[in-house]
Design an enzyme around this catalytic site. Sequence first.
Site, PDB file in Angstrom:
ATOM      1  CD  GLU A 191      -5.654  -0.592  -2.277  1.00 28.23           C
ATOM      2  OE1 GLU A 191      -6.675   0.112  -2.100  1.00 28.23           O
ATOM      3  OE2 GLU A 191      -5.403  -1.623  -1.629  1.00 28.23           O
ATOM      4  CB  ALA A 244      -3.925   6.792  -1.306  1.00 28.22           C
ATOM      5  CE  LYS A 290      -3.914   2.341   0.558  1.00 30.16           C
ATOM      6  NZ  LYS A 290      -5.021   2.340  -0.409  1.00 30.16           N
TER       7      LYS A 290
END
Length: 214
Positions: free
Chosen positions: A116, A118, A39
């Site tokens: 991934e 934001a 992330k």
Amino acid sequence: MSANIVFISGIDTDIGKTIATGIYAKRLMQQGYSVITQKMIQTGCQGIAQDILCHRKIQGIGLTEEDKAGQTCGYVLDYPCSPHLAAEMQGIKIDTKKIAKQTALLAEKYDYVLIEGAGGLAVPYDEKHTSLDYLHQYGYPVILVTSGKLGSINHTLLSLMACQQYQIKVQTVIYNLYPNSDPLINQNSQQFIKNYLAQHHPDCEFMLLEQVDL
């Protein structure tokens, strides 16, 4: 090992990026690849990033050593807002070199690293830069998550145009079928986006994302 590094973004927030990332990771694992998700920046929580926890649940695995060491998400920020504001509120400056270094370390061990993002592609991580700048700098291909909700055609085409402008390869478009929307709009939006991809991104894969029970 030199991993395939792919960045997962969406046409908007709450479009299904986290689910799509987990599903895509599981798909690759079923093909025999070793896969880790990362992330870029997590806002609105503390400790281990919520999205990483969701990825692992979908993958059907526990937390990895890299998760526990903070290597899969170097920035977990308290306030649920844009990364640039959440970082500012905590007096933190987002260092993209730190994120890229973590990606490189993961790439030494795994066949695939799925990062991934934001929010959408143009979400800022500081006062001057967005995810588009980050992708342009590091050259990662993109998986773009969209859906059939009202406005998705506009947001999808703008995102694809932005990728063209920044010379970012769109590898896959994942069309999220959940939540169920107007079936007429849903089907028409699918076809419109597929036709657009055939004309402007002929090598791009189009993938449907069914409802996932967590």
